[in-house]
Design a protein around this motif. Structure first.
Motif, short mmCIF file in Angstrom:
data_model
loop_
_atom_site.label_atom_id
_atom_site.label_comp_id
_atom_site.label_asym_id
_atom_site.label_seq_id
_atom_site.Cartn_x
_atom_site.Cartn_y
_atom_site.Cartn_z
N ASN A 90 0.89 -1.27 0.06
CA ASN A 90 0.03 -0.10 0.14
C ASN A 90 0.78 1.35 0.21
O ASN A 90 0.39 2.40 -0.21
CB ASN A 90 -1.04 0.00 1.20
CG ASN A 90 -0.44 0.12 2.51
OD1 ASN A 90 0.84 0.55 2.72
ND2 ASN A 90 -1.08 -0.60 3.51
N SER A 92 1.90 3.16 2.08
CA SER A 92 1.46 4.12 2.97
C SER A 92 2.55 4.85 4.16
O SER A 92 3.68 4.02 4.00
CB SER A 92 0.29 3.57 3.88
OG SER A 92 -0.15 4.57 4.96
N PHE A 93 2.39 5.47 4.80
CA PHE A 93 3.43 6.04 6.05
C PHE A 93 3.56 4.91 7.09
O PHE A 93 2.71 3.98 7.19
CB PHE A 93 2.97 7.20 6.58
CG PHE A 93 2.99 8.48 6.00
CD1 PHE A 93 4.13 9.16 5.92
CD2 PHE A 93 1.82 9.01 5.26
CE1 PHE A 93 4.25 10.36 5.04
CE2 PHE A 93 1.74 10.01 4.30
CZ PHE A 93 2.97 10.83 4.47
N ASN A 96 0.86 4.61 9.69
CA ASN A 96 -0.21 3.82 9.07
C ASN A 96 -0.42 2.37 9.11
O ASN A 96 -1.26 1.48 9.46
CB ASN A 96 -0.53 4.37 7.78
CG ASN A 96 -1.15 6.04 7.81
OD1 ASN A 96 -1.60 6.30 8.95
ND2 ASN A 96 -1.06 6.47 6.63
N GLN A 278 2.49 -0.55 -4.34
CA GLN A 278 2.11 0.89 -4.41
C GLN A 278 3.34 1.70 -3.78
O GLN A 278 3.40 3.00 -3.95
CB GLN A 278 0.80 0.99 -3.77
CG GLN A 278 -0.36 0.44 -4.50
CD GLN A 278 -0.62 1.21 -5.75
OE1 GLN A 278 -0.67 2.63 -5.85
NE2 GLN A 278 -0.88 0.42 -6.83
N CYS A 279 4.24 1.11 -2.85
CA CYS A 279 4.98 1.80 -2.31
C CYS A 279 5.95 2.35 -3.30
O CYS A 279 6.67 3.47 -3.15
CB CYS A 279 6.05 1.14 -1.23
SG CYS A 279 6.87 -0.28 -2.13
#
Length: 348
Positions: A90, A92-93, A96, A278-279
């Motif tokens: 994903n 995300s940070f 997260n 997605q990273c």
């Protein structure tokens, strides 16, 4: 002075007395998630792999990521792997990902680092040029696409955005004025990546990365019997063919059409890689760490492809050379090879 027996003393004196009395805060153990208890549909959505593939990857890297002790309720090697897979999937940070997995940000960061280094060890096993299949089989698979002969790989570069680094920042500014790492990727007809260079700053051109790569040297030494197909960002060479810049009607147009259809496999491969992980849309780490994450994702992409994992929806990006003003001149020997193939195979 605040009371030293409270969990959160508010001044320095209370904190000092607390340390002298050896008063420790109660350790809070967050509940762990049993990832493999989820159905495969949920696992593919969140981790990009089914349970059997997660077990397969875990068996490969377990010796390199497991914690030696179980102090402080340490994560198991399987949990470490799943934390990293969730980040890769994903992008995300870290906090997260930590919130989703009931872990702290620092724990997530350490897990990702461990898994990246472990997967990097597997690079020679899963990323092999020209591939794990016989060369004749690779050529036949490429030939079935558009009738292009003797192809053993398609090559292209793609930019992975990164946060501006604190050192050598200017080197990472690409022609679109953003910071990135320029990654060279070679793939076969099955969209399996057979070679990757993930260490070059975004300001470096595709042709320079290729000319200084180990793959270029091996091709020039004649280690492989076959051709690479590349776009106009590369010079036309005896082992690396590019399309005609201004094709004449007839054989040259036929050559370019077959070249374009065949080389589209590398664009599809890059699209699959970025859609699956997605990273790679933006890495908020130092360039060295970003390179390790890219290599780890390449290894995971090949494992997913080999094991027949569900493919994500792919949005093919515009070719990088469309607005690239740099088109290296062709080498005479390369033009001769291109003309020979054009006349012998695309004259109809």
């Amino acid at each position: 002075m605040a009371c030293p027996f409270l969990n959160d003393p508010v001044d320095e004196g209370a904190a000092l007395l607390r340390r002298e009395l050896n008063l420790r805060r109660e350790m809070v153990i967050r509940p762990r998630i049993d990832v493999l208890a989820f159905p495969d549909s949920c696992l593919v959505e969140r981790y990009r792999f089914t349970s059997q593939s997660i077990i397969y990857i875990h068996n490969l890297i377990r010796p390199y990521i497991r914690n030696i002790t179980k102090r402080s309720h340490a994560l198991t090697s399987q949990q470490i792997l799943c934390v990293a897979l969730r980040f890769f999937a994903n992008g995300s940070f870290l906090y997260n990902v930590g919130d989703a997995e009931n872990l702290s940000k620092s724990t997530v960061g350490r897990a990702i680092r461990k898994v990246c280094l472990a997967l990097k060890r597997l690079l020679p096993n899963f990323v092999v040029f020209p591939g794990s299949k016989p060369v004749t089989a690779i050529k036949e698979e490429f030939h079935k696409i558009a009738g292009f002969p003797d192809v053993i790989g398609c090559i292209d570069g793609t930019h992975i955005p990164i946060t501006a680094p604190s050192r050598n920042e200017a080197k990472y500014v690409n022609r679109k004025s953003t910071h990135s790492i320029n990654v060279q990727i070679v793939c076969d007809a099955a969209c399996i990546i057979s070679d990757v260079e993930a260490k070059w700053p975004g300001s470096f051109h595709d042709s320079r990365i290729y000319s200084e790569s180990n793959l270029s040297n091996r091709l020039q030494r004649g280690e492989f019997d076959g051709l690479l197909l590349g776009d106009r960002g590369y010079p036309c060479q005896p082992r690396l063919l590019t399309p005609y810049p201004d094709p004449e009607p007839g054989p040259q147009e036929n050559f370019n059409q077959a070249h374009c259809r065949t080389r589209a496999r590398v664009e599809t491969t890059i699209g699959l890689l970025k859609a699956r992980f997605q990273c790679l849309r933006h890495l908020r780490v130092a360039p060295e760490r970003a390179s390790d994450i890219i290599v780890a994702c390449v290894v995971l992409h090949n494992i997913a492809t080999i094991r027949g994992e569900q493919q994500p929806a792919v949005q093919i990006e515009d070719p990088d050379d469309d607005d690239d003003p740099i088109h290296p001149p062709a080498i005479q020997d390369g033009e001769a090879v291109r003309d020979t193939i054009c006349n012998n195979h695309f004259n109809n």
